[in-house]
Design an enzyme around this catalytic site. Structure first.
Site, PDB file in Angstrom:
ATOM      1  N   THR A 211       6.286   7.287  13.826  1.00 41.78           N
ATOM      2  CA  THR A 211       6.373   6.479  15.049  1.00 41.78           C
ATOM      3  C   THR A 211       4.970   6.276  15.641  1.00 41.78           C
ATOM      4  OG1 THR A 211       8.617   7.230  15.450  1.00 41.78           O
ATOM      5  CG2 THR A 211       7.427   6.409  17.367  1.00 41.78           C
TER       6      THR A 211
ATOM      7  N   GLU B  77      10.174   0.967  10.291  1.00 47.48           N
ATOM      8  CA  GLU B  77      11.151   2.031   9.995  1.00 47.48           C
ATOM      9  C   GLU B  77      10.428   3.336  10.277  1.00 47.48           C
ATOM     10  OE1 GLU B  77      14.164   1.410   9.215  1.00 47.48           O
ATOM     11  OE2 GLU B  77      14.070  -0.666   8.549  1.00 47.48           O
TER      12      GLU B  77
ATOM     13  N   CYS C  49      13.373  10.838   6.788  1.00 51.39           N
ATOM     14  CA  CYS C  49      13.374  10.284   8.152  1.00 51.39           C
ATOM     15  C   CYS C  49      14.730  10.453   8.834  1.00 51.39           C
ATOM     16  CB  CYS C  49      12.992   8.818   8.112  1.00 51.39           C
ATOM     17  SG  CYS C  49      13.933   7.900   6.906  1.00 51.39           S
TER      18      CYS C  49
ATOM     19  N   LYS D 222       0.848  -1.208   0.000  1.00 53.71           N
ATOM     20  CA  LYS D 222       0.000   0.000   0.000  1.00 53.71           C
ATOM     21  C   LYS D 222       0.873   1.243   0.000  1.00 53.71           C
ATOM     22  CE  LYS D 222      -1.893   2.841   2.986  1.00 53.71           C
ATOM     23  NZ  LYS D 222      -1.948   4.086   2.212  1.00 53.71           N
TER      24      LYS D 222
ATOM     25  N   GLU E   5      10.279  15.660  15.587  1.00 53.53           N
ATOM     26  CA  GLU E   5      10.613  15.564  14.166  1.00 53.53           C
ATOM     27  C   GLU E   5       9.758  16.572  13.399  1.00 53.53           C
ATOM     28  OE1 GLU E   5       9.295  12.019  12.049  1.00 53.53           O
ATOM     29  OE2 GLU E   5      11.261  11.938  11.119  1.00 53.53           O
TER      30      GLU E   5
HETATM   31  P1  NDP Z   1       2.255   7.852   8.368  1.00 56.36           P
HETATM   32  O1  NDP Z   1       2.757   7.003   9.448  1.00 56.36           O
HETATM   33  O2  NDP Z   1       1.048   8.662   8.603  1.00 56.36           O
HETATM   34  O3  NDP Z   1       1.925   7.005   7.063  1.00 56.36           O
HETATM   35  C1  NDP Z   1       2.745   6.029   6.551  1.00 56.36           C
HETATM   36  C2  NDP Z   1       1.897   5.038   5.778  1.00 56.36           C
HETATM   37  O4  NDP Z   1       1.028   4.354   6.671  1.00 56.36           O
HETATM   38  C3  NDP Z   1       0.984   5.650   4.736  1.00 56.36           C
HETATM   39  O5  NDP Z   1       0.856   4.757   3.661  1.00 56.36           O
HETATM   40  C4  NDP Z   1      -0.325   5.772   5.480  1.00 56.36           C
HETATM   41  O6  NDP Z   1      -1.446   5.869   4.633  1.00 56.36           O
HETATM   42  C5  NDP Z   1      -0.333   4.505   6.280  1.00 56.36           C
HETATM   43  N1  NDP Z   1      -1.152   4.530   7.483  1.00 56.36           N
HETATM   44  C6  NDP Z   1      -1.641   5.601   8.167  1.00 56.36           C
HETATM   45  N2  NDP Z   1      -2.333   5.179   9.242  1.00 56.36           N
HETATM   46  C7  NDP Z   1      -2.268   3.826   9.246  1.00 56.36           C
HETATM   47  C8  NDP Z   1      -2.765   2.817  10.116  1.00 56.36           C
HETATM   48  N3  NDP Z   1      -3.461   3.099  11.208  1.00 56.36           N
HETATM   49  N4  NDP Z   1      -2.502   1.530   9.819  1.00 56.36           N
HETATM   50  C9  NDP Z   1      -1.774   1.207   8.737  1.00 56.36           C
HETATM   51  N5  NDP Z   1      -1.282   2.127   7.877  1.00 56.36           N
HETATM   52  C10 NDP Z   1      -1.518   3.420   8.129  1.00 56.36           C
HETATM   53  O7  NDP Z   1       3.511   8.705   7.940  1.00 56.36           O
HETATM   54  P2  NDP Z   1       3.620   9.752   6.802  1.00 56.36           P
HETATM   55  O8  NDP Z   1       3.072   9.241   5.542  1.00 56.36           O
HETATM   56  O9  NDP Z   1       3.054  11.014   7.320  1.00 56.36           O
HETATM   57  O10 NDP Z   1       5.222   9.816   6.614  1.00 56.36           O
HETATM   58  C11 NDP Z   1       6.017  10.589   7.382  1.00 56.36           C
HETATM   59  C12 NDP Z   1       6.661   9.802   8.515  1.00 56.36           C
HETATM   60  O11 NDP Z   1       7.342   8.635   8.058  1.00 56.36           O
HETATM   61  C13 NDP Z   1       7.715  10.605   9.221  1.00 56.36           C
HETATM   62  O12 NDP Z   1       7.535  10.543  10.610  1.00 56.36           O
HETATM   63  C14 NDP Z   1       9.034   9.945   8.835  1.00 56.36           C
HETATM   64  O13 NDP Z   1      10.037  10.122   9.749  1.00 56.36           O
HETATM   65  C15 NDP Z   1       8.649   8.543   8.640  1.00 56.36           C
HETATM   66  N6  NDP Z   1       9.562   7.888   7.700  1.00 56.36           N
HETATM   67  C16 NDP Z   1      10.486   6.970   8.175  1.00 56.36           C
HETATM   68  C17 NDP Z   1      11.385   6.391   7.322  1.00 56.36           C
HETATM   69  C18 NDP Z   1      12.377   5.376   7.801  1.00 56.36           C
HETATM   70  O14 NDP Z   1      12.982   4.712   6.974  1.00 56.36           O
HETATM   71  N7  NDP Z   1      12.589   5.207   9.078  1.00 56.36           N
HETATM   72  C19 NDP Z   1      11.395   6.719   5.896  1.00 56.36           C
HETATM   73  C20 NDP Z   1      10.400   7.640   5.514  1.00 56.36           C
HETATM   74  C21 NDP Z   1       9.531   8.195   6.407  1.00 56.36           C
HETATM   75  P3  NDP Z   1      -1.894   7.332   4.079  1.00 56.36           P
HETATM   76  O15 NDP Z   1      -0.779   7.893   3.317  1.00 56.36           O
HETATM   77  O16 NDP Z   1      -3.010   7.051   3.187  1.00 56.36           O
HETATM   78  O17 NDP Z   1      -2.243   8.144   5.279  1.00 56.36           O
END
Ligand code: NDP
Length: 783
Positions: A237, A257, A291, A183, A388
């Site tokens: 997180t 991650e 991230c 997804k 962050e």
């Molecule tokens: P989110 O955690 O909101 O979303 C990540 C993904 O999870 C999206 O596809 C989102 O869908 C989906 N999602 C949201 N809620 C749920 C749920 N309850 N259950 C399952 N899936 C869900 O993060 P962001 O998209 O806002 O990304 C930014 C964050 O990601 C930052 O905090 C960043 O640090 C972290 N990040 C970490 C990385 C790493 O390698 N450690 C790399 C890149 C980012 P939808 O988009 O439709 O909301």
């Protein structure tokens, strides 16, 4: 003199969108589906705010269909030879290469990141990832002979590196023989859809890859789906915590991650011009929506003013604007909601006393942009130093000594990455192991490669993506634990000792900080022999005892600093001392379990042999030296997790305990151990072996009592970095569910039974891996 526009043409992407009438379905079982009843949403170009396409939202029926397709496709895909799978991965890499311009332009339009980055960083890394993993597929049988694929897996990715993170997830999963339901993020679905189309061109069998677009709720349905054997998640997180809780009562494998607040440490002897260029790449790469962005500048006080001045001069020259202009340094922020969040945090920083300096250029009229921003005078505890921001905002602080730099760097709940800038390589390498992060870049930043695992410590999550270590995240032991309804029943005191009363107190005490201590509660619990007679009593440990034990374990961090050779010597000494007392342990095992002498002797002898194995491995579970495509090396170091909690099994009282304790010790962890309730006297006998074997105080702490209760306390304790549980399903579930405070690394048997006498599943490198985490230290060389 100024730059002229250098636009990359969007035509290729526009053409592709037109071919699809700017409307996309879901990719399930090798076919595109657009259910009439499904809701739709739009994806827009953040640089213009204009709609790019209409996207289908996967609901329950589609999630079930995709998971079912992955489940059906799994046996055949997994049965292919490594070579056959390698050919598909290779073909995918070739197809991406052929379509690289389309991918680069489409990614830039959907995400707002500059074409310079998508063309020169994201897409080449994606191609490299598939080539590299074609290699792992090819060599799977010889490189991972004891492992096999997990099954159908669910993968959820964010919007900041849509294509790159897709490759980090899909390539190892497919190479290992798993099938996938992916997804992408709601904001950035387009390159995942193009990728699915590209996979069709390679003839990838239906169901091996399924792509479901949709909101968080679609992701949530995947997380909860009983037929998926693993969830791999990259994102915040906050959502990582929810997923940890939602998968706690299942045996789903999980890698997370998550976020970061990575330090960028500049020493006075650094090449300051290079460090300033490094900072541009650290915090303004991808608009800071990274991230592992170097979002906390820690600069040595003596050069702080100079660095700030030079940085402002460099910032003033940054070019922010149309992402498809090849000369832009920064493009657009993903969405207005994210821009608002960035502004709010900057305002908060100002309120808390930070001074703000912003790029003074003109931002484009349309679209979603935020200027490069520098915050100085930032207090280490302030919001902008801890939270962050996920935007182009750098928070700057100063330090005086290397120790202070380490302290400030580690003053974060996160632990993803760190950059260290100094011309003194000794100093940088001295710092690297002290930084509680998964990646250290020396005199460089934001370097990635398929060969070097990436992932965090602490609240940045667990598991690694990429390289040798990343492959294990998509594999399981061929000979793993088995379902069991037959766990030994906990024996209750049914009869008292014939003498009725003890002459002297026979309560075995707790063992904390190298001392035998009474339990805080003052209470004890009876331990009963197999014949029902009272064997003795054990202390009933509670929260306070666990707190003391964790404190003692924390103070014993010198164990990790010993050379592996010294740790091995101490382990051999334990084996010697256990052997000397083998008869005593045999008798204890016989009385407690009802086993005969031969069986008890076998358990003690296997225990001695097991200690030898870990003494042997203590100086052999070494890291790797990677040669990524740069002038430099990445050293993959196996580091201990830190303080580990261990809940011991009821089977094989001595061997089970040692099979868990020994790998943890061999890797340099210190341990708080909860022995099996019915057989705790074996553990309390064992601390007498520890006392005579030169094990430093605090390295092993034993707190007896109720495993469910004490395991929950350990799970919630933020100074415990790892937790292993071999016990009932309830004990396993609790340990995962309550460990979301610091996102500690949890491994459990999921209520299953292990054969402690079988060295293939209960001994060896798999356990050394479980007891460690990989830190990659990148060191460039040359002028
Ligand atoms: P989110 O955690 O909101 O979303 C990540 C993904 O999870 C999206 O596809 C989102 O869908 C989906 N999602 C949201 N809620 C749920 C749920 N309850 N259950 C399952 N899936 C869900 O993060 P962001 O998209 O806002 O990304 C930014 C964050 O990601 C930052 O905090 C960043 O640090 C972290 N990040 C970490 C990385 C790493 O390698 N450690 C790399 C890149 C980012 P939808 O988009 O439709 O909301």
């Amino acid at each position: 003199m100024d730059y002229s526009p250098a636009p990359e043409s969007p035509d290729l992407a526009i053409e592709w969108l037109k071919e699809h009438k700017s409307s996309f379905g879901l990719f399930i079982n090798g076919k595109w589906r657009k259910p009439k009843s499904a809701a739709v949403f739009k994806t827009v170009n953040p640089a213009s705010g204009k709609k790019l396409a209409t996207i289908t939202e996967a609901g329950k029926a589609e999630v079930n269909a995709a998971v079912n397709a992955a489940k059906q496709a799994f046996p055949k895909w997994n049965a292919l030879s490594g070579h056959e799978r390698a050919r598909y991965l290779y073909a995918i890499a070739r197809q991406i290469q052929k379509h690289s311009r389309l991918f680069a332009v489409l990614e830039s339009m959907d995400n707002g990141k500059t074409i310079r980055e998508t063309r020169d960083i994201d897409v080449p890394l994606v191609i490299r990832h598939f080539y590299h993993h074609a290699g792992w597929a090819q060599t799977l049988e010889s490189e991972f002979p004891e492992h096999t694929a997990i099954g159908p897996v669910g993968q959820i990715i964010p919007w900041n590196f849509p294509l790159m993170l897709l490759s980090w997830k899909i390539a190892p999963a497919l190479a290992a023989g798993n099938t996938v339901v992916l997804k992408p993020a709601e904001f950035t679905p387009l390159t995942a859809l193009l990728f699915a189309e590209i996979c069709s061109l390679t003839g990838l069998p239906p169901g091996v890859l399924n792509v479901l677009t949709g909101p968080g709720n679609t992701g949530s349905m995947l997380v909860k789906h009983p037929d998926l054997k693993k969830i791999a998640f990259t994102g915040s997180t906050e959502v990582g915590r929810i997923i940890r809780e939602q998968t706690a009562d299942s045996d789903k494998k999980l890698t997370l991650e998550l976020g970061g607040k990575s330090p960028f440490i500049v020493f006075e002897d650094a090449d300051l011009d290079s460090a300033i260029e490094g900072l541009v790449d650290a915090i303004w790469f991808n608009q800071g929506q990274v991230c592992c962005a170097g979002s906390r500048l820690l600069v040595q006080e003596s050069v702080a003013e100079k660095v700030t001045d030079r940085l402002k001069t460099r910032m003033a020259k940054l070019r922010v604007g149309d992402p498809l202009d090849k000369s832009m340094d920064m493009g657009a922020i993903i969405a207005p909601i994210q821009k608002k969040r960035i502004q709010k945090l900057v305002d908060q920083g100002k309120k808390e006393g930070a001074e703000i300096w912003q790029w003074q250029g003109t931002l484009p009229q349309n679209g979603c942009y935020f200027p490069p921003t520098l915050l100085t005078n930032v207090a280490p505890a302030s919001t902008v130093a801890q939270t962050e921001i996920f935007g182009p905002v750098l928070s700057s602080m100063t330090f005086r000594t290397p120790d202070e730099a380490v302290m400030l760097a580690n003053n974060s709940a996160y632990g993803l990455a760190a950059s260290v800038w100094s011309e003194n390589i000794n100093q940088s390498l001295h710092l690297a192991p002290k930084l509680k992060v998964g990646v250290v870049w020396i005199n460089c930043t934001n370097q990635f490669d398929a060969s070097a695992g990436f992932g965090g410590y602490r609240e940045s999550g667990y598991g690694r993506e990429g390289g040798h270590e990343g492959m294990f995240e998509y594999l399981k032991l061929k000979k793993g634990a088995v379902d069991s309804a037959q766990r030994l029943k906990v024996k209750q005191a049914t009869k008292t000792d014939k003498s009725g009363q003890y002459q002297i107190d026979r309560t075995a005490k707790l063992y904390i900080g190298g001392k035998q201590t009474r339990p805080d509660s003052g209470y004890s619990l009876p331990v009963v022999n197999a014949d029902g007679s009272l064997a003795g009593e054990i202390g009933h440990g509670n929260r306070k005892d666990i707190r003391n034990a964790v404190e003692a374990a924390n103070k014993a961090s010198g164990w990790h600093s010993l050379t592996p050779h010294s740790r091995a010597q101490i382990l051999y000494f334990i084996a010697e001392n256990l052997e000397t007392r083998s008869e005593e342990f045999e008798n204890r095992i016989m009385r407690l379990t009802g086993l005969n002498k031969k069986q008890a002797a076998q358990e003690v002898q296997t225990s001695v042999s097991r200690i030898f194995t870990y003494a042997a491995l203590a100086d052999k579970h070494e890291g790797l030296v990677h040669q990524p495509p740069m002038r430099g090396l990445a050293l993959a170091l196996n580091e201990p997790i830190g303080v580990m909690g261990i809940i011991c099994p009821d089977e094989a009282p001595l061997l089970g305990l040692l099979s868990l304790l020994l790998p943890a010790l061999a890797m340099g962890n210190s341990v708080v151990l909860i022995p099996s309730r019915p057989f705790a006297l074996v553990a309390t006998d064992f601390y007498q072996v520890l006392e005579t074997s030169d094990v430093p105080p605090g390295v092993v702490n034993i707190v007896s009592g109720n495993a469910l209760e004490l395991g929950t306390i350990l799970a919630k304790h933020d100074d415990v970095a790892g937790l292993w549980v071999v016990g009932t399903m309830d004990e396993c579930t609790n340990s995962k569910k309550f460990s979301t405070g610091n996102m500690k690394i949890v491994w459990t048997c999921d209520g299953k039974e292990l054969d402690w006498f079988d060295s293939q599943q209960s001994e060896g490198r798999e356990w050394m891996r479980r007891a460690s985490q990989v830190k990659n230290v990148w060191i460039p060389y040359g002028e």
